[in-house]
Structures are given as structure tokens and as C-alpha cells.
Design an enzyme around this catalytic site. Sequence first.
Site, PDB file in Angstrom:
ATOM      1  NE  ARG A 103      -3.158  -0.232   3.210  1.00  0.00           N
ATOM      2  CZ  ARG A 103      -3.647  -1.199   4.150  1.00  0.00           C
ATOM      3  NH1 ARG A 103      -3.477   0.041   5.654  1.00  0.00           N
ATOM      4  NH2 ARG A 103      -4.183  -1.656   4.261  1.00  0.00           N
ATOM      5  CG  HIS A 132      -1.055  -3.321   4.437  1.00  0.00           C
ATOM      6  ND1 HIS A 132      -1.348  -4.116   3.731  1.00  0.00           N
ATOM      7  CD2 HIS A 132      -1.392  -2.868   5.304  1.00  0.00           C
ATOM      8  CE1 HIS A 132      -1.927  -4.735   4.551  1.00  0.00           C
ATOM      9  NE2 HIS A 132      -2.643  -3.791   5.079  1.00  0.00           N
ATOM     10  CG  ASP A 139      -4.781  -6.009   5.090  1.00  0.00           C
ATOM     11  OD1 ASP A 139      -4.632  -6.632   5.649  1.00  0.00           O
ATOM     12  OD2 ASP A 139      -5.170  -4.939   4.512  1.00  0.00           O
ATOM     13  CD  GLU A 197      -6.827  -4.322  11.182  1.00  0.00           C
ATOM     14  OE1 GLU A 197      -5.313  -5.142  10.237  1.00  0.00           O
ATOM     15  OE2 GLU A 197      -6.528  -3.480  11.471  1.00  0.00           O
ATOM     16  CG  HIS A 200      -2.587  -6.894   9.534  1.00  0.00           C
ATOM     17  ND1 HIS A 200      -2.342  -5.756   8.133  1.00  0.00           N
ATOM     18  CD2 HIS A 200      -1.032  -6.729   9.304  1.00  0.00           C
ATOM     19  CE1 HIS A 200      -1.531  -5.538   8.203  1.00  0.00           C
ATOM     20  NE2 HIS A 200      -0.747  -6.316   9.166  1.00  0.00           N
TER      21      HIS A 200
END
Length: 221
Positions: A103, A132, A139, A197, A200
Amino acid sequence: MIRSTPKSTRLVLLGLVLAPLVYAQGPPPETGPFRKPELVELLKLDSTLKLDIRYATKNNFLGRRVYKEARAFLQRPAAEALVRVNQNLRKQGYGLVIFDGYRPWSVTKIFWDATPEDRKIFVADPSKGSRHNRGCAVDLSMFELKTGKLAQMPSEYDEFTERAHINYDCATAESKRLREMLRRAMEVEGFAVYEPEWWHYDYRDWKEYPILNVKFSAIAP
Ligand SMILES: [Zn+2]
């Protein structure tokens, strides 16, 4: 007014005005040494992976598109490990579905700014960058090979509630079984879950890569 201000004060004031602008424009400075980044397109390595790049759609916690292209990348060693996870799960009747991988830093900044204080545990602080951003976090979930259906996990993806925690216990036995199946398969290949999470995972080499702010469109197809 400015003319009557001493020069040193003017410089301090200028710094205060410019600092947030500089910060808004790019990732925090880091000192290496780092490995040379090699972002690899996941579908190139394994075309049986399923992509569901939510940030390229409006179906995400922001309710708007933040990626222009629905593509997913990881640094090569992480990408190759992920392919092994997928192939192992396929023997058990499931495949991986990828929501997000590498990301760009600018997107982490958008997430941070859009998230209320009491939910910031679910987003990375841009002043530190995210795993990321280093191309070493992914994810993901699983889908059933037989039906193509998304596995029923204890919460939705990016659901910012206690149900997202990897140890959340008040879920159905079947959803806990699937969450554990994914976790085991990922850990065997060097990925560690981020506990708040279930979706993740960080690859073990993440510290060895710098924070990147390269757009998807700049990565060769
Ligand atoms: Zn993540």
C-alpha cells in the site's frame, strides 16, 4: 506587521507553517540499510489466487475508491511464501482471497486522517509508516474452492470491532475453525497475524524493507 517581526521569529513561523506541508508530502525519513525492494504482482506468481481489492471499490471503510487499479503486490520473498500458503490451503479445499498487499504511503495517510481517534488502533500511523508500505503485509481471507464462496470468518474484513480480534471467542465454531486454518497455514510460511485483525499478516522480513510511496501505475504490469 511582518516587517516589525525579528528575522529569527519569522523563520520559526515559516517553519511552523511549512512543517505539516512537508510531512503531508512524503513518508518519514528512515536510515537503512534496507534490501532493494522488488514488488511482485501476486497474480503473476499464482493465477489461482483470488483478488478482491476493496480499496479499488467503494466497498471499504471509507466508502470511496482510493486505488485506481485493482492490483496486489508484495516483496518477492513474501509473495513466494504466500503462493506456498495458497497451494497448501488448496489441498484442504480452500484458496486465498487477497484484499490488499503493498500500500503506498500516501494511502496510509488518507486512512489515518479519515479514522476517528478511538479507532486508530486499526490503522497505521503515517509518521511511522506501515508494514503494508514496506510491501510485507497482506490482508486476506479464504474462499471455498467447491462453491467459490468467501469463508465465513468471525467478522467482516475491516470491521473495526472486537469480533476482528484473532482471539475473539464468541463466534461460531465453524468460523473459528476457518480463522485457525488460515492462521496455521500463514504461520508455517513465516507470516505473523496482527492480533486486533484476523485478516492482517506481516511477513517476517518486513524490517528489512523501506517505506515506499510508489503508485501501482508505476509498477510494471
Ligand atoms: Zn492490513
